[in-house]
Design an enzyme around this catalytic site. Structure first.
Site, short mmCIF file in Angstrom:
data_model
loop_
_atom_site.label_atom_id
_atom_site.label_comp_id
_atom_site.label_asym_id
_atom_site.label_seq_id
_atom_site.Cartn_x
_atom_site.Cartn_y
_atom_site.Cartn_z
N GLU A 279 -7.07 -7.49 12.59
CA GLU A 279 -7.67 -6.35 13.29
C GLU A 279 -8.65 -5.72 12.29
O GLU A 279 -8.25 -5.27 11.21
CB GLU A 279 -6.54 -5.36 13.66
CG GLU A 279 -6.89 -4.41 14.77
CD GLU A 279 -5.71 -3.49 15.12
OE1 GLU A 279 -4.77 -3.33 14.33
OE2 GLU A 279 -5.76 -2.89 16.21
N ASN B 125 -0.89 -1.33 16.77
CA ASN B 125 0.29 -0.46 16.69
C ASN B 125 0.33 0.61 17.76
O ASN B 125 1.40 1.11 18.10
CB ASN B 125 0.39 0.15 15.29
CG ASN B 125 0.89 -0.89 14.31
OD1 ASN B 125 1.82 -1.64 14.62
ND2 ASN B 125 0.26 -0.97 13.16
N HIS C 104 -6.61 -5.41 8.90
CA HIS C 104 -5.18 -5.31 9.24
C HIS C 104 -4.66 -6.70 9.57
O HIS C 104 -4.80 -7.18 10.69
CB HIS C 104 -5.03 -4.34 10.43
CG HIS C 104 -3.62 -4.01 10.77
ND1 HIS C 104 -3.23 -3.60 12.02
CD2 HIS C 104 -2.50 -4.03 10.03
CE1 HIS C 104 -1.94 -3.39 12.04
NE2 HIS C 104 -1.46 -3.64 10.84
N1 LIG Z 1 5.21 -5.15 6.85
C1 LIG Z 1 4.42 -5.44 7.87
O1 LIG Z 1 4.80 -6.14 8.82
C2 LIG Z 1 2.99 -4.94 7.87
C3 LIG Z 1 2.08 -5.48 8.80
C4 LIG Z 1 0.74 -5.07 8.76
C5 LIG Z 1 0.35 -4.13 7.82
N2 LIG Z 1 1.26 -3.59 6.93
C6 LIG Z 1 0.76 -2.64 5.94
O2 LIG Z 1 0.60 -3.33 4.71
C7 LIG Z 1 0.80 -2.43 3.61
C8 LIG Z 1 1.87 -3.00 2.70
O3 LIG Z 1 3.07 -3.12 3.44
P1 LIG Z 1 4.25 -4.07 2.94
O4 LIG Z 1 5.15 -4.25 4.11
O5 LIG Z 1 3.68 -5.27 2.23
O6 LIG Z 1 4.94 -3.11 1.85
P2 LIG Z 1 5.92 -3.51 0.65
O7 LIG Z 1 6.75 -2.33 0.39
O8 LIG Z 1 6.57 -4.84 0.90
O9 LIG Z 1 4.90 -3.74 -0.60
C9 LIG Z 1 4.10 -2.72 -1.13
C10 LIG Z 1 3.79 -3.06 -2.57
O10 LIG Z 1 2.81 -2.14 -3.04
C11 LIG Z 1 3.09 -1.88 -4.39
N3 LIG Z 1 2.42 -0.66 -4.82
C12 LIG Z 1 2.73 0.63 -4.52
N4 LIG Z 1 1.87 1.47 -5.14
C13 LIG Z 1 1.00 0.70 -5.84
C14 LIG Z 1 -0.11 0.97 -6.69
N5 LIG Z 1 -0.48 2.23 -6.96
N6 LIG Z 1 -0.77 -0.06 -7.24
C15 LIG Z 1 -0.39 -1.34 -6.98
N7 LIG Z 1 0.66 -1.67 -6.19
C16 LIG Z 1 1.34 -0.66 -5.62
C17 LIG Z 1 4.61 -1.76 -4.41
O11 LIG Z 1 5.12 -1.88 -5.73
C18 LIG Z 1 5.01 -2.93 -3.50
O12 LIG Z 1 5.20 -4.13 -4.23
C19 LIG Z 1 1.14 -1.08 4.24
O13 LIG Z 1 -0.02 -0.32 4.33
C20 LIG Z 1 1.66 -1.47 5.62
O14 LIG Z 1 1.50 -0.43 6.57
C21 LIG Z 1 2.56 -3.99 6.93
#
Ligand SMILES: NC(=O)c1ccc[n+]([C@@H]2O[C@H](COP(=O)([O-])OP(=O)(O)OC[C@H]3O[C@@H](n4cnc5c(N)ncnc54)[C@H](O)[C@@H]3O)[C@@H](O)[C@H]2O)c1
Length: 296
Positions: A151, A189, A139
């Site tokens: 994490e 979280n 994480h």
């Molecule tokens: N945004 C934050 O601050 C944060 C912090 C820590 C963890 N996360 C976690 O990180 C992960 C991504 O979050 P994010 O904010 O980058 O989301 P985001 O929406 O910015 O990006 C997600 C990407 O995944 C792609 N995607 C979806 N399905 C897919 C597939 N089958 N194959 C390949 N690509 C695919 C989408 O097209 C998109 O570009 C989540 O699990 C989220 O909980 C987010």
């Protein structure tokens, strides 16, 4: 550990790809469309340019980092040589379980499969694979190239050896890995989201305005940014979905999302990524606010 496949080129995926590539790992960045990949590479390029202009890296470092990244629109092609996969796709259980089923089929049998999920149980993800000992949570925090914490979430079956490999790898990226067990919200979280939810509830109950709530927490508690602004950066949809996972996972009303948060997500006010959340990030205001937050 040489070949790292990153699934998802969004906010987190492009930051994770940037970080591994900067430390000379060979990165395969995978997303569903070429357009998403192009946007991810454009963000990485912009962030590297900023590091060059601040003299944190050289122009050659930037070129080398970009040359270490190859893009793919197919998981089968992008993950077939992976030593480690970091899945950072959309926070949706079905999407993630489908991805891990496919990864289990196409990746080398010794590959480690990790997820950057904010809240979906690692043990549940591991259970759809035939290698639950090799499934673990990594994480990362946003913005990944800057934030030190990773994490490390051990699923019920994650082996000691795999945990050690991932901890050592995170240290090689200049990060501080911190091991936790697999319960809803993990540690980050579980503590952060109730605070953000309470800040939204405080606004909903009209105790104070957005600026006032954030100012109290920034100046009174020495937080680098207020909880409402932080929620805007994380994405209000992401905050809501994490709270729902914790509410469901613990069956405890203390994690119930504030109705105002639910309504804002329904109305498409998702924070920075949609241009408006608790603050307005419309074009002229966006540059000013985002750059002041990520100036370091
Ligand atoms: N945004 C934050 O601050 C944060 C912090 C820590 C963890 N996360 C976690 O990180 C992960 C991504 O979050 P994010 O904010 O980058 O989301 P985001 O929406 O910015 O990006 C997600 C990407 O995944 C792609 N995607 C979806 N399905 C897919 C597939 N089958 N194959 C390949 N690509 C695919 C989408 O097209 C998109 O570009 C989540 O699990 C989220 O909980 C987010």
């Amino acid at each position: 550990m040489k070949h790292i496949s990153i699934i998802g080129a969004g906010t987190m995926g492009n930051g994770i790809a940037h970080t591994f590539a900067q430390f000379d790992y060979k990165v395969s960045l995978i997303d569903v469309t070429k357009d998403n990949l192009d946007k991810g590479i454009a963000t990485i390029t912009r962030n590297l340019d900023r590091m060059v202009s601040k003299e944190k890296i050289s122009e050659d470092d930037k070129k080398r980092t970009l040359a270490n990244i190859t893009t793919f629109t197919s998981i089968a092609d992008g993950a077939k040589n992976a030593d480690l996969v970091v899945e950072a796709a959309t926070e949706n259980e079905k999407i993630k379980l489908d991805i891990f089923r496919e990864l289990d089929k196409v990746c080398p049998s010794e590959a480690i499969l990790s997820s950057n999920t904010s809240s979906i149980p690692i043990t549940k993800i591991a259970a759809v694979t035939n290698r639950p000992k090799q499934v673990i949570g990594m994480h990362f925090m946003n913005p990944v190239p800057i934030m030190k914490l990773v994490e490390i979430i051990r699923g019920y079956n994650t082996s000691d050896e795999v945990t050690k490999t991932v901890v050592d790898l995170s240290k090689n990226l200049g990060k501080v890995p911190t091991e936790v067990n697999d319960y809803p919200g993990f540690v980050a979280n579980r503590i952060l989201m109730p605070m953000i939810n309470e800040a939204v509830e405080t606004l909903y109950n009209n105790v104070a305005g957005v600026q006032e709530i954030d100012t109290v927490m920034k100046l009174g508690m020495a937080h680098p940014m207020g909880p409402l602004q932080l929620a805007d950066f994380i994405g209000l949809d992401v905050c809501l979905s994490i709270l729902e996972v914790m509410y469901d996972g613990f069956k405890n009303p203390k994690y119930a999302p504030c109705p105002l948060l639910v309504n804002m997500v329904r109305a498409g006010k998702l924070g920075v990524k949609s241009g408006e959340g608790f603050y307005d990030y419309s074009e002229n205001k966006k540059a000013e606010k985002v750059s002041s937050q990520f100036a370091s």
